[in-house]
Design a protein around this motif. Structure first.
Motif, PDB file in Angstrom:
ATOM      1  N   LEU A   1       0.821  -1.211   0.000  1.00  0.00           N
ATOM      2  CA  LEU A   1       0.000   0.000   0.000  1.00  0.00           C
ATOM      3  C   LEU A   1       0.857   1.264   0.000  1.00  0.00           C
ATOM      4  CD1 LEU A   1      -2.846  -0.949   2.510  1.00  0.00           C
ATOM      5  CD2 LEU A   1      -3.035  -0.692   0.034  1.00  0.00           C
ATOM      6  N   GLY A   2       2.033   1.194   0.637  1.00  0.00           N
ATOM      7  CA  GLY A   2       2.926   2.349   0.673  1.00  0.00           C
ATOM      8  C   GLY A   2       3.376   2.779  -0.709  1.00  0.00           C
ATOM      9  N   ASP A   3       3.521   1.813  -1.629  1.00  0.00           N
ATOM     10  CA  ASP A   3       3.884   2.140  -3.012  1.00  0.00           C
ATOM     11  C   ASP A   3       2.673   2.514  -3.849  1.00  0.00           C
ATOM     12  OD1 ASP A   3       6.650   1.807  -2.824  1.00  0.00           O
ATOM     13  OD2 ASP A   3       6.540  -0.345  -3.179  1.00  0.00           O
ATOM     14  N   LYS A   4       1.505   1.995  -3.494  1.00  0.00           N
ATOM     15  CA  LYS A   4       0.306   2.245  -4.298  1.00  0.00           C
ATOM     16  C   LYS A   4      -0.433   3.516  -3.876  1.00  0.00           C
ATOM     17  CE  LYS A   4       0.811  -1.327  -6.880  1.00  0.00           C
ATOM     18  NZ  LYS A   4       1.177  -1.146  -8.304  1.00  0.00           N
ATOM     19  N   LEU A   5      -0.564   3.750  -2.576  1.00  0.00           N
ATOM     20  CA  LEU A   5      -1.362   4.873  -2.080  1.00  0.00           C
ATOM     21  C   LEU A   5      -0.519   6.027  -1.555  1.00  0.00           C
ATOM     22  CD1 LEU A   5      -4.141   2.918  -0.127  1.00  0.00           C
ATOM     23  CD2 LEU A   5      -4.160   3.689  -2.507  1.00  0.00           C
ATOM     24  N   GLY A   6       0.731   5.773  -1.254  1.00  0.00           N
ATOM     25  CA  GLY A   6       1.598   6.804  -0.698  1.00  0.00           C
ATOM     26  C   GLY A   6       2.050   6.451   0.696  1.00  0.00           C
TER      27      GLY A   6
ATOM     28  N   SER B   1       9.088   0.469  -1.045  1.00  0.00           N
ATOM     29  CA  SER B   1       8.349   0.033   0.140  1.00  0.00           C
ATOM     30  C   SER B   1       7.999  -1.448   0.050  1.00  0.00           C
ATOM     31  CB  SER B   1       7.080   0.884   0.284  1.00  0.00           C
ATOM     32  OG  SER B   1       6.334   0.492   1.414  1.00  0.00           O
ATOM     33  N   THR B   2       7.602  -1.904  -1.131  1.00  0.00           N
ATOM     34  CA  THR B   2       7.255  -3.317  -1.318  1.00  0.00           C
ATOM     35  C   THR B   2       8.463  -4.223  -1.114  1.00  0.00           C
ATOM     36  OG1 THR B   2       5.524  -2.711  -2.897  1.00  0.00           O
ATOM     37  CG2 THR B   2       6.276  -4.988  -2.929  1.00  0.00           C
ATOM     38  N   CYS B   3       9.608  -3.843  -1.677  1.00  0.00           N
ATOM     39  CA  CYS B   3      10.821  -4.663  -1.527  1.00  0.00           C
ATOM     40  C   CYS B   3      11.302  -4.687  -0.085  1.00  0.00           C
ATOM     41  CB  CYS B   3      11.925  -4.143  -2.451  1.00  0.00           C
ATOM     42  SG  CYS B   3      11.628  -4.470  -4.202  1.00  0.00           S
ATOM     43  N   HIS B   4      11.175  -3.547   0.602  1.00  0.00           N
ATOM     44  CA  HIS B   4      11.530  -3.538   2.029  1.00  0.00           C
ATOM     45  C   HIS B   4      10.573  -4.447   2.792  1.00  0.00           C
ATOM     46  CE1 HIS B   4      12.425  -2.194   6.097  1.00  0.00           C
ATOM     47  NE2 HIS B   4      13.517  -1.624   5.622  1.00  0.00           N
ATOM     48  N   ALA B   5       9.294  -4.419   2.425  1.00  0.00           N
ATOM     49  CA  ALA B   5       8.309  -5.263   3.090  1.00  0.00           C
ATOM     50  C   ALA B   5       8.604  -6.743   2.879  1.00  0.00           C
ATOM     51  CB  ALA B   5       6.911  -4.928   2.583  1.00  0.00           C
ATOM     52  N   LEU B   6       8.981  -7.113   1.652  1.00  0.00           N
ATOM     53  CA  LEU B   6       9.325  -8.512   1.375  1.00  0.00           C
ATOM     54  C   LEU B   6      10.527  -8.952   2.207  1.00  0.00           C
ATOM     55  CD1 LEU B   6       8.919  -8.511  -2.520  1.00  0.00           C
ATOM     56  CD2 LEU B   6       7.494  -9.768  -0.892  1.00  0.00           C
ATOM     57  N   SER B   7      11.512  -8.074   2.335  1.00  0.00           N
ATOM     58  CA  SER B   7      12.708  -8.388   3.125  1.00  0.00           C
ATOM     59  C   SER B   7      12.354  -8.512   4.602  1.00  0.00           C
ATOM     60  CB  SER B   7      13.764  -7.297   2.916  1.00  0.00           C
ATOM     61  OG  SER B   7      14.078  -7.137   1.553  1.00  0.00           O
TER      62      SER B   7
ATOM     63  N   PRO C   1       8.383  -1.145   6.701  1.00  0.00           N
ATOM     64  CA  PRO C   1       8.708  -0.594   5.378  1.00  0.00           C
ATOM     65  C   PRO C   1       8.443   0.894   5.268  1.00  0.00           C
ATOM     66  CG  PRO C   1       6.666  -1.849   5.301  1.00  0.00           C
ATOM     67  CD  PRO C   1       7.258  -2.095   6.648  1.00  0.00           C
ATOM     68  N   LEU C   2       7.406   1.391   5.939  1.00  0.00           N
ATOM     69  CA  LEU C   2       7.049   2.803   5.792  1.00  0.00           C
ATOM     70  C   LEU C   2       8.062   3.712   6.468  1.00  0.00           C
ATOM     71  CD1 LEU C   2       3.193   2.498   6.306  1.00  0.00           C
ATOM     72  CD2 LEU C   2       4.397   2.972   4.175  1.00  0.00           C
ATOM     73  N   SER C   3       8.471   3.376   7.694  1.00  0.00           N
ATOM     74  CA  SER C   3       9.451   4.209   8.398  1.00  0.00           C
ATOM     75  C   SER C   3      10.789   4.219   7.673  1.00  0.00           C
ATOM     76  CB  SER C   3       9.651   3.701   9.836  1.00  0.00           C
ATOM     77  OG  SER C   3       8.497   3.930  10.607  1.00  0.00           O
ATOM     78  N   ALA C   4      11.233   3.042   7.229  1.00  0.00           N
ATOM     79  CA  ALA C   4      12.516   2.958   6.534  1.00  0.00           C
ATOM     80  C   ALA C   4      12.477   3.723   5.221  1.00  0.00           C
ATOM     81  CB  ALA C   4      12.872   1.496   6.282  1.00  0.00           C
ATOM     82  N   THR C   5      11.398   3.563   4.459  1.00  0.00           N
ATOM     83  CA  THR C   5      11.286   4.217   3.163  1.00  0.00           C
ATOM     84  C   THR C   5      11.194   5.725   3.313  1.00  0.00           C
ATOM     85  OG1 THR C   5      10.204   2.275   2.222  1.00  0.00           O
ATOM     86  CG2 THR C   5       9.900   4.356   1.063  1.00  0.00           C
ATOM     87  N   ILE C   6      10.374   6.189   4.241  1.00  0.00           N
ATOM     88  CA  ILE C   6      10.224   7.630   4.459  1.00  0.00           C
ATOM     89  C   ILE C   6      11.550   8.251   4.866  1.00  0.00           C
ATOM     90  CG2 ILE C   6       9.232   9.320   6.077  1.00  0.00           C
ATOM     91  CD1 ILE C   6       6.620   7.737   5.900  1.00  0.00           C
ATOM     92  N   MET C   7      12.274   7.596   5.771  1.00  0.00           N
ATOM     93  CA  MET C   7      13.537   8.167   6.230  1.00  0.00           C
ATOM     94  C   MET C   7      14.573   8.172   5.118  1.00  0.00           C
ATOM     95  SD  MET C   7      14.537   9.591   9.047  1.00  0.00           S
ATOM     96  CE  MET C   7      15.411  10.865   8.162  1.00  0.00           C
ATOM     97  N   SER C   8      14.622   7.118   4.323  1.00  0.00           N
ATOM     98  CA  SER C   8      15.609   7.069   3.240  1.00  0.00           C
ATOM     99  C   SER C   8      15.306   8.127   2.184  1.00  0.00           C
ATOM    100  CB  SER C   8      15.635   5.680   2.589  1.00  0.00           C
ATOM    101  OG  SER C   8      14.463   5.425   1.854  1.00  0.00           O
TER     102      SER C   8
END
Length: 529
Positions: free
Chosen positions: A91-96, A437-443, A146-153
Motif C-alpha cells: 500500500l505504501g507504493d500504491k497509495l503513498g 516500500s514493497t521490496c523492504h516489506a518482502l525483506s 517498510p514505511l518508516s525505513a522508506t520515508i527516512m531514506s
C-alpha cells in the motif's frame, strides 16, 4: 555518479543536515520504540500468565504455560507483523507513504489497549482474546517497518542517510529497554504492598491477587508512545520522491520539499516525464530480476537468518536467565517477584549489550559501511553463540554466571552493531522508488518468517531448561549466523551514493537520453534488424 535529472532529488541528496532530519528521525523512531516495546514486553509477562491461569492446586507448584500456548502468545504478534509488512508495504507504493503511515499507529493504539483488556469467564477465552488482539497489534507494527525505513531514506541526504535510517531503527533498542524497565517498575510497585510478607509455595497465594492487573497494565502502556506520535506523523508531508516519481507531480514535490528544506526548487516537469518513462518496469519482470534480483534475494535471506537468532535470543531469555543464576527458581519466589527479577535481568542485558550495539551502528555506518558491519556482526554472533553452546556446561555453573552473561550480552551487541541494523537499512536503499516500500516489506517479512522459526521452533528447545537442548539450540543459531555471513555477499555497499544511483534509475534514464540523441533515433523499426 550523481543525479543530474531532477532538481528536487538533487536538493534532497545534497541538503545540509538540519532540524527536519532530526524531527523525521524522532517521529519515525517513536513508532519503532512502540514496535519493540509491544513485541518484547510479552516476554516479561508470559511466565506471570502461566502462574495466573495454569495453576494446578493438586501439584502445589507454580503454574506454567503449556508449550503450545506459550508459543502462540509470544509468536502470534510475529504472524501479524509478517502479514502487516506485506500489506502496508504494498500500500505504501500504491497509495503513498503518508496515507497509510497513520493507519499503523491507530491500529497499534487500539490493539495495545485491547490486549490489556482481554477478559473472559475461562482461561481459554482470556488467552484466545489476547492472541486475537496481539495478532492485529502485530499487523499494525508490521506496517511501520517498510514505511518508516522508506520515508527516512527518501527524506535524508546521501551523506548521512544510513545513519538516519539506523537511528530510526535504534529506537527498537530503547523500546526493548523500556519493556524491561516498565515491567520491572510496575511489578515492583505492586510488590511493595507485600513488603515483609512471605508467600508459601504450596498455596495459590504464591501468585499475588493483584498480579492479574500487572500484565494488563504493562501491555496497555504500549499504546502511549504511539498515541503521542500520531499528530506529528500526520503533519509530515509526503516524500518528494513519491510525489514526483510515482504520482508524477513535479510541482507539488518541489513545493513540499522546498518548504521542508527552506529553499526554492524548480519543478522539472519535462525531465520528470523522461525519468518516469525510463523506469516503468514492474516488480515481476525480467528487467527487475536482472537489475535487482540478487539484491532482493540477499536482503530477504540475510534478514530471515538474522531474525532466527535475534528473536531466539529475546524470546527465550526468560528460560535461559534462570540457568545463568540471574533469576531464582520459580518454586522459591512469588509470581510478581519472578516477573521483577526476569524484567530486571532483561533490562540490564538490554542496557549494557543490546542498546550500545544500535548506536555503534549509527555512529560508524557511514565510516565503515553497511556491508562490512553486517559481515562483522554475523561472524561475531556466530563465534559467541558457538562458545556458549560448546562451553554451556561450564558456563551454567553459578560461579561462572557473569562470564555467561558477558558472552550472552556480546551476542546482542554484535547483533545490533551488525545485521539487525543493516538488514533494516539496505532494503530502503537498494531498490527503485516505485517498489522501494514493497521490496523492504518482502525483506522484513522474510525476517519475521525467521522470527516465527524461533517462536514456534527454537523455543521448544529451551522452555524446559534442558541443558542438552539449549546447547543444541545455541549451536544451531551459530550455524544460521554463518549462513547469513555468506548471504551478505549478495548485497552491495550503498554508502555515499544517491538512491537513484544505487537503484540504477539515473543510469536507466541516461541510457534513454543517449538513445534519443543518436542520429538515427527517429528511424522507424522496419522489423528486419
Amino acid at each position: 555518479m550523481t543525479s543530474d535529472n531532477l532538481t528536487v532529488l538533487n536538493a534532497l541528496d545534497t541538503a545540509r543536515t538540519q532540524w527536519y532530519h532530526v524531527t523525521a528521525v524522532i517521529i519515525a523512531g517513536m513508532g519503532f520504540f512502540t514496535d519493540a516495546y509491544d513485541l518484547f514486553c510479552i516476554t516479561t509477562v508470559s511466565k506471570l500468565l502461566g502462574r495466573l491461569y495454569y495453576y494446578d492446586p493438586t501439584t502445589h507448584a507454580p503454574g506454567k504455560l503449556p508449550h503450545n500456548v506459550n508459543n502462540w502468545i509470544t509468536g502470534i504478534a510475529l504472524v501479524g507483523t509478517l502479514t502487516g509488512q506485506l500489506v502496508f508495504g504494498w500500500l505504501g507504493d500504491k497509495l503513498g507513504r503518508k496515507k497509510v503511515y497513520g493507519l499503523t499507529l491507530i491500529l497499534m493504539v487500539i490493539c495495545a489497549i485491547s490486549s490489556g483488556l482481554s477478559i473472559g469467564y475461562s482461561r481459554k477465552i482470556v488467552i484466545g482474546t489476547l492472541c486475537f488482539f496481539r495478532f492485529w497489534l502485530g499487523f499494525g507494527i508490521g506496517g511501520d517497518y517498510p514505511l518508516s525505513a522508506t520515508i527516512m531514506s527518501e527524506y535524508a541526504n546521501k551523506r548521512t542517510r544510513g545513519a538516519f535510517i539506523a537511528a530510526v531503527f535504534a529506537m527498537q533498542g530503547v523500546g526493548i529497554i523500556f519493556a524491561g524497565l516498565v515491567s520491572m517498575i510496575v511489578s515492583k510497585l505492586f510488590l511493595m504492598n507485600y513488603a515483609g510478607e512471605a508467600f508459601k509455595i504450596d498455596e495459590v497465594f504464591s501468585t499475588e491477587p493483584e498480579a492479574d492487573y500487572v500484565w494488563r497494565i504493562v501491555l496497555m502502556l504500549g499504546a502511549l508512545p504511539a498515541l503521542l506520535t500520531y499528530y506529528w506523523r500526520m503533519k509530515m508531508p509526503e516524500t518528494g520522491r513519491y510525489t514526483a516519481i510515482i504520482e508524477g507531480n513535479a510541482k507539488q514535490a518541489a513545493i513540499d520539499m522546498g518548504k521542508v528544506l527552506e529553499i526554492e526548487i524548480q519543478a522539472d516537469g519535462e525531465k520528470l516525464a523522461k525519468f518516469k518513462a525510463a523506469n516503468e518496469y514492474p516488480l515481476l519482470s525480467n528487467e527487475f530480476f536482472m537489475r535487482h534480483g540478487l539484491h532482493l534475494i540477499g536482503t530477504m535471506s540475510t534478514w530471515f537468518l538474522l531474525d532466527i537468532a535475534f528473536y531466539s535470543q529475546n524470546l527465550t531469555q526468560k528460560d535461559i536467565l534462570p540457568t545463568m543464576g540471574l533469576v531464582r527458581d520459580a518454586k522459591s519466589i512469588s509470581a510478581l517477584r519472578e516477573m521483577f527479577e526476569t524484567s530486571r535481568a532483561m533490562f540490564v542485558i538490554a542496557l549494557l549489550g543490546t542498546f550500545p550495539g544500535y548506536w555503534f551502528t549509527v555512529f560508524f555506518i557511514e565510516k565503515i559501511g553497511r556491508f562490512k558491519i553486517q559481515l562483522m556482526g554475523f561472524f561475531m554472533m556466530s563465534v559467541f553463540m558457538a562458545i556458549i553452546g560448546i562451553k554451556y556446561d561450564y558456563l551454567r555453573n553459578k560461579e561462572n554466571k557473569w562470564t555467561f552473561a558477558a558472552l550472552y550480552g556480546l551476542t546482542f551487541f554484535f547483533a545490533n552493531f551488525g545485521p539487525n541494523s543493516t538488514t533494516f537499512v539496505l532494503p530502503a536503499e537498494l531498490f527503485p522508488t516505485r517498489v522501494r516500500s514493497t521490496c523492504h516489506a518482502l525483506s522484513a517479512a522474510s525476517g519475521k518468517a525467521g522470527a516465527m522459526v524461533s517462536a514456534f521452533g527454537v523455543q521448544q528447545y529451551t522452555q524446559d531448561g534442558n541443558v542438552h537442548k539449549i546447547k543444541q539450540a545455541m549451536m544451531f543459531l551459530a550455524f544460521t549466523n554463518m549462513i547469513g555471513f555468506c548471504c551478505t555477499f549478495l548485497v552491495t555497499e550503498t554508502k555515499g551514493r544517491s538512491l537513484e544511483e544505487i537503484s540504477g534509475e539515473d543510469e536507466k534514464q541516461n541510457e534513454m537520453q543517449t538513445k534519443s540523441t543518436r542520429p538515427d533515433s527517429g528511424r522507424q523499426d522496419d522489423g528486419w534488424d
